[in-house]
Motif scaffolding. Structure first.
Motif, PDB file in Angstrom:
ATOM      1  N   GLY A 198       0.798  -1.220   0.000  1.00 45.66           N
ATOM      2  CA  GLY A 198       0.000   0.000   0.000  1.00 45.66           C
ATOM      3  C   GLY A 198       0.829   1.266   0.000  1.00 45.66           C
ATOM      4  N   ALA A 199       1.876   1.325   0.814  1.00 47.16           N
ATOM      5  CA  ALA A 199       2.748   2.502   0.872  1.00 47.16           C
ATOM      6  C   ALA A 199       4.043   2.285   0.096  1.00 47.16           C
ATOM      7  CB  ALA A 199       3.055   2.871   2.316  1.00 47.16           C
ATOM      8  N   LEU A 200       4.750   1.158   0.365  1.00 47.74           N
ATOM      9  CA  LEU A 200       6.048   0.907  -0.246  1.00 47.74           C
ATOM     10  C   LEU A 200       6.044  -0.413  -1.008  1.00 47.74           C
ATOM     11  CD1 LEU A 200       8.554   1.774   2.648  1.00 47.74           C
ATOM     12  CD2 LEU A 200       7.593   3.296   0.920  1.00 47.74           C
ATOM     13  N   GLY A 201       6.585  -0.388  -2.220  1.00 45.72           N
ATOM     14  CA  GLY A 201       6.807  -1.598  -2.995  1.00 45.72           C
ATOM     15  C   GLY A 201       8.270  -1.706  -3.351  1.00 45.72           C
ATOM     16  N   LEU A 202       8.897  -2.827  -2.998  1.00 43.95           N
ATOM     17  CA  LEU A 202      10.335  -3.027  -3.208  1.00 43.95           C
ATOM     18  C   LEU A 202      10.530  -4.283  -4.035  1.00 43.95           C
ATOM     19  CD1 LEU A 202      11.295  -2.476   0.538  1.00 43.95           C
ATOM     20  CD2 LEU A 202      11.304  -0.747  -1.261  1.00 43.95           C
ATOM     21  N   TRP A 203      11.255  -4.167  -5.180  1.00 43.81           N
ATOM     22  CA  TRP A 203      11.360  -5.298  -6.088  1.00 43.81           C
ATOM     23  C   TRP A 203      12.719  -5.322  -6.766  1.00 43.81           C
ATOM     24  CZ3 TRP A 203       8.664  -9.548  -6.411  1.00 43.81           C
ATOM     25  CH2 TRP A 203       8.771 -10.361  -7.536  1.00 43.81           C
ATOM     26  N   ASP A 204      13.128  -6.517  -7.193  1.00 44.35           N
ATOM     27  CA  ASP A 204      14.311  -6.726  -8.023  1.00 44.35           C
ATOM     28  C   ASP A 204      15.586  -6.191  -7.367  1.00 44.35           C
ATOM     29  OD1 ASP A 204      15.747  -7.618 -10.211  1.00 44.35           O
ATOM     30  OD2 ASP A 204      15.408  -5.802 -11.390  1.00 44.35           O
ATOM     31  N   GLY A 205      15.868  -6.697  -6.166  1.00 53.09           N
ATOM     32  CA  GLY A 205      17.096  -6.312  -5.482  1.00 53.09           C
ATOM     33  C   GLY A 205      17.086  -4.941  -4.851  1.00 53.09           C
ATOM     34  N   ALA A 206      15.920  -4.355  -4.687  1.00 50.42           N
ATOM     35  CA  ALA A 206      15.827  -3.046  -4.031  1.00 50.42           C
ATOM     36  C   ALA A 206      16.267  -3.149  -2.581  1.00 50.42           C
ATOM     37  CB  ALA A 206      14.394  -2.525  -4.102  1.00 50.42           C
ATOM     38  N   THR A 207      16.807  -2.049  -2.056  1.00 51.86           N
ATOM     39  CA  THR A 207      17.163  -1.984  -0.641  1.00 51.86           C
ATOM     40  C   THR A 207      16.451  -0.802  -0.002  1.00 51.86           C
ATOM     41  OG1 THR A 207      19.127  -0.609  -1.032  1.00 51.86           O
ATOM     42  CG2 THR A 207      19.429  -2.989  -1.051  1.00 51.86           C
ATOM     43  N   ALA A 208      16.027  -0.981   1.237  1.00 46.42           N
ATOM     44  CA  ALA A 208      15.335   0.089   1.954  1.00 46.42           C
ATOM     45  C   ALA A 208      15.788   0.097   3.404  1.00 46.42           C
ATOM     46  CB  ALA A 208      13.826  -0.093   1.873  1.00 46.42           C
ATOM     47  N   HIS A 209      16.002   1.299   3.928  1.00 44.62           N
ATOM     48  CA  HIS A 209      16.344   1.486   5.331  1.00 44.62           C
ATOM     49  C   HIS A 209      15.340   2.488   5.906  1.00 44.62           C
ATOM     50  CE1 HIS A 209      20.063  -0.685   4.628  1.00 44.62           C
ATOM     51  NE2 HIS A 209      20.245   0.068   3.557  1.00 44.62           N
ATOM     52  N   VAL A 210      14.555   2.024   6.858  1.00 43.77           N
ATOM     53  CA  VAL A 210      13.469   2.817   7.430  1.00 43.77           C
ATOM     54  C   VAL A 210      13.707   2.973   8.920  1.00 43.77           C
ATOM     55  CG1 VAL A 210      10.981   2.926   7.827  1.00 43.77           C
ATOM     56  CG2 VAL A 210      11.856   1.943   5.684  1.00 43.77           C
ATOM     57  N   SER A 211      13.719   4.208   9.414  1.00 38.59           N
ATOM     58  CA  SER A 211      13.909   4.418  10.843  1.00 38.59           C
ATOM     59  C   SER A 211      12.989   5.517  11.347  1.00 38.59           C
ATOM     60  CB  SER A 211      15.372   4.770  11.147  1.00 38.59           C
ATOM     61  OG  SER A 211      15.757   5.961  10.508  1.00 38.59           O
ATOM     62  N   ALA A 212      12.422   5.297  12.519  1.00 38.00           N
ATOM     63  CA  ALA A 212      11.582   6.278  13.210  1.00 38.00           C
ATOM     64  C   ALA A 212      10.457   6.788  12.319  1.00 38.00           C
ATOM     65  CB  ALA A 212      12.427   7.447  13.710  1.00 38.00           C
ATOM     66  N   CYS A 213       9.809   5.874  11.603  1.00 36.53           N
ATOM     67  CA  CYS A 213       8.711   6.246  10.712  1.00 36.53           C
ATOM     68  C   CYS A 213       7.391   5.662  11.209  1.00 36.53           C
ATOM     69  CB  CYS A 213       8.988   5.763   9.288  1.00 36.53           C
ATOM     70  SG  CYS A 213      10.331   6.642   8.450  1.00 36.53           S
ATOM     71  N   ALA A 214       6.292   6.240  10.737  1.00 33.98           N
ATOM     72  CA  ALA A 214       4.952   5.779  11.088  1.00 33.98           C
ATOM     73  C   ALA A 214       4.183   5.462   9.816  1.00 33.98           C
ATOM     74  CB  ALA A 214       4.217   6.841  11.897  1.00 33.98           C
ATOM     75  N   PHE A 215       3.622   4.249   9.750  1.00 34.35           N
ATOM     76  CA  PHE A 215       2.789   3.816   8.630  1.00 34.35           C
ATOM     77  C   PHE A 215       1.374   3.621   9.164  1.00 34.35           C
ATOM     78  CE2 PHE A 215       7.076   2.639   7.615  1.00 34.35           C
ATOM     79  CZ  PHE A 215       7.189   2.691   6.230  1.00 34.35           C
ATOM     80  N   ALA A 216       0.428   4.376   8.631  1.00 34.46           N
ATOM     81  CA  ALA A 216      -0.927   4.316   9.172  1.00 34.46           C
ATOM     82  C   ALA A 216      -1.967   4.373   8.056  1.00 34.46           C
ATOM     83  CB  ALA A 216      -1.178   5.469  10.146  1.00 34.46           C
ATOM     84  N   SER A 217      -2.969   3.503   8.178  1.00 38.72           N
ATOM     85  CA  SER A 217      -4.151   3.524   7.297  1.00 38.72           C
ATOM     86  C   SER A 217      -3.787   3.381   5.823  1.00 38.72           C
ATOM     87  CB  SER A 217      -4.948   4.812   7.523  1.00 38.72           C
ATOM     88  OG  SER A 217      -5.364   4.914   8.866  1.00 38.72           O
ATOM     89  N   ASN A 218      -2.806   2.526   5.544  1.00 34.25           N
ATOM     90  CA  ASN A 218      -2.487   2.172   4.169  1.00 34.25           C
ATOM     91  C   ASN A 218      -3.182   0.858   3.820  1.00 34.25           C
ATOM     92  OD1 ASN A 218      -0.314   4.301   3.692  1.00 34.25           O
ATOM     93  ND2 ASN A 218       0.471   3.268   5.513  1.00 34.25           N
ATOM     94  N   ALA A 219      -3.415   0.624   2.522  1.00 33.87           N
ATOM     95  CA  ALA A 219      -4.199  -0.544   2.131  1.00 33.87           C
ATOM     96  C   ALA A 219      -3.665  -1.172   0.857  1.00 33.87           C
ATOM     97  CB  ALA A 219      -5.657  -0.155   1.936  1.00 33.87           C
ATOM     98  N   ALA A 220      -3.678  -2.511   0.831  1.00 34.46           N
ATOM     99  CA  ALA A 220      -3.300  -3.267  -0.358  1.00 34.46           C
ATOM    100  C   ALA A 220      -4.448  -4.167  -0.771  1.00 34.46           C
ATOM    101  CB  ALA A 220      -2.056  -4.110  -0.095  1.00 34.46           C
ATOM    102  N   THR A 221      -4.751  -4.185  -2.046  1.00 37.35           N
ATOM    103  CA  THR A 221      -5.798  -5.057  -2.554  1.00 37.35           C
ATOM    104  C   THR A 221      -5.401  -6.520  -2.405  1.00 37.35           C
ATOM    105  OG1 THR A 221      -6.327  -3.357  -4.173  1.00 37.35           O
ATOM    106  CG2 THR A 221      -7.265  -5.535  -4.550  1.00 37.35           C
ATOM    107  N   SER A 222      -4.096  -6.793  -2.466  1.00 40.23           N
ATOM    108  CA  SER A 222      -3.630  -8.166  -2.318  1.00 40.23           C
ATOM    109  C   SER A 222      -2.716  -8.323  -1.102  1.00 40.23           C
ATOM    110  CB  SER A 222      -2.907  -8.615  -3.586  1.00 40.23           C
ATOM    111  OG  SER A 222      -2.490  -9.965  -3.466  1.00 40.23           O
ATOM    112  N   GLU A 223      -1.452  -7.903  -1.202  1.00 37.35           N
ATOM    113  CA  GLU A 223      -0.470  -8.215  -0.166  1.00 37.35           C
ATOM    114  C   GLU A 223       0.272  -6.976   0.322  1.00 37.35           C
ATOM    115  OE1 GLU A 223       2.196 -11.075  -1.772  1.00 37.35           O
ATOM    116  OE2 GLU A 223       0.643 -12.547  -2.240  1.00 37.35           O
ATOM    117  N   GLY A 224       0.578  -6.977   1.629  1.00 40.90           N
ATOM    118  CA  GLY A 224       1.408  -5.920   2.200  1.00 40.90           C
ATOM    119  C   GLY A 224       0.680  -4.604   2.340  1.00 40.90           C
TER     120      GLY A 224
END
Length: 282
Positions: A156-182
């Motif tokens: 719903g908020a973040l999609g990571l694919w094909d060797g992507a890298t992500a570093h997330v710190s001190a964040c808030a994820f709220a009221s996001n939605a996925a039709t399928s996964e995540g």
């Protein structure tokens, strides 16, 4: 002596703060125009809330680095803003597609979308993954950010694919939605993500992983909280394939038909000093 000390302190601080005002953005075009070929380019100071007219594409070899800042024409930069600036979408298109590097700090991202129909949702999933940010083989860093009210087929908020890298710190994820996964984050294609000191609340996936879904890759989560997330399988976390490590984190009041807190299909899950309470599988 005190006056001299203060002057020396200001002299040392001003150049670093001026960096934010040297590249300031208060409009969509100004922010999009700060993409650079240099991967370690300076941060752009976002000085006003910005509504996106379309997505910003950060190409391979490019970088975009932005954070909330307060600037003044008389005094130059005043440093990091006490106000968290908002980058908002229309609810019809995502905010960022990243093939290079994106660093965001102290920003609120809201109302992005990647809602292609299932028939149009094929690898590399650029039409249907990551309502706020889609990363394909690139690098994402989020620090002290809010991501809310995004929607996508996967992630719903973040999609990571094909060797992507992500570093997330001190964040808030709220009221996001996925039709399928995540509901908040979907990671696959041998991607790697770390999440520290973050919260996930009221995110929802219709199928798998109310807050996060992992399909091949690895995720390390520490000192984070998952509350009131929902999915058919894996109320908070869903691991179909890959490795999940969860350390010193709490999962409370999450719900699903199967796996109220965590669902594991293949792969492995490592739990260390975590807290589980009132999760429910119906």
């Amino acid at each position: 002596m005190k006056t001299a000390a203060v002057l020396i302190f200001l002299a040392l601080c001003v150049p670093a703060l001026a960096d934010d005002c040297a590249r300031a953005a208060s409009t969509f075009d100004e922010l999009a125009g700060t993409r650079r070929d240099a991967p370690d380019s300076a941060f752009t100071g976002v000085t006003a809330d910005i509504e996106f007219s379309s997505q910003i594409v950060v190409g391979a070899g490019e970088s975009l680095r932005a954070r909330s800042a307060a600037c003044d024409s008389r005094h130059g930069a005043l440093g990091l803003s006490g106000v968290r600036r908002t980058l908002s979408g229309t609810g019809r298109e995502r905010l960022f597609s990243v093939y290079g590097r994106l660093d965001l700090e102290n920003l609120r991202l809201e109302r992005g979308a990647a809602l292609a129909a299932l028939g149009d949702c094929d690898p590399p999933y650029d039409a249907c993954m990551g309502g706020a940010i889609f990363v394909l083989g690139g690098r994402l860093t989020l620090r002290d950010c809010e991501l809310r009210e995004h929607a996508a087929y996967y992630g719903g908020a973040l999609g990571l694919w094909d060797g992507a890298t992500a570093h997330v710190s001190a964040c808030a994820f709220a009221s996001n939605a996925a039709t399928s996964e995540g509901g908040a984050i979907s990671l696959g294609g041998a991607g790697v993500a770390t999440v520290t000191g973050s919260t996930f609340a009221l995110n929802q996936a219709d199928d798998f992983g109310g807050a996060l879904a992992l399909n091949d890759g690895s995720v390390a989560i520490a000192a984070s909280a998952f509350r009131r997330n929902r999915a058919a399988t894996g109320g908070a976390l869903g691991v179909y394939l890959g490795a999940l490590r969860l350390v010193a984190s709490s999962l409370e009041d999450n719900g699903a038909v199967n796996g109220g807190a965590i669902a594991l299909v293949f792969g492995n899950v490592s739990l260390e000093a975590d807290w589980f309470a009132r999760n429910e599988a119906t």
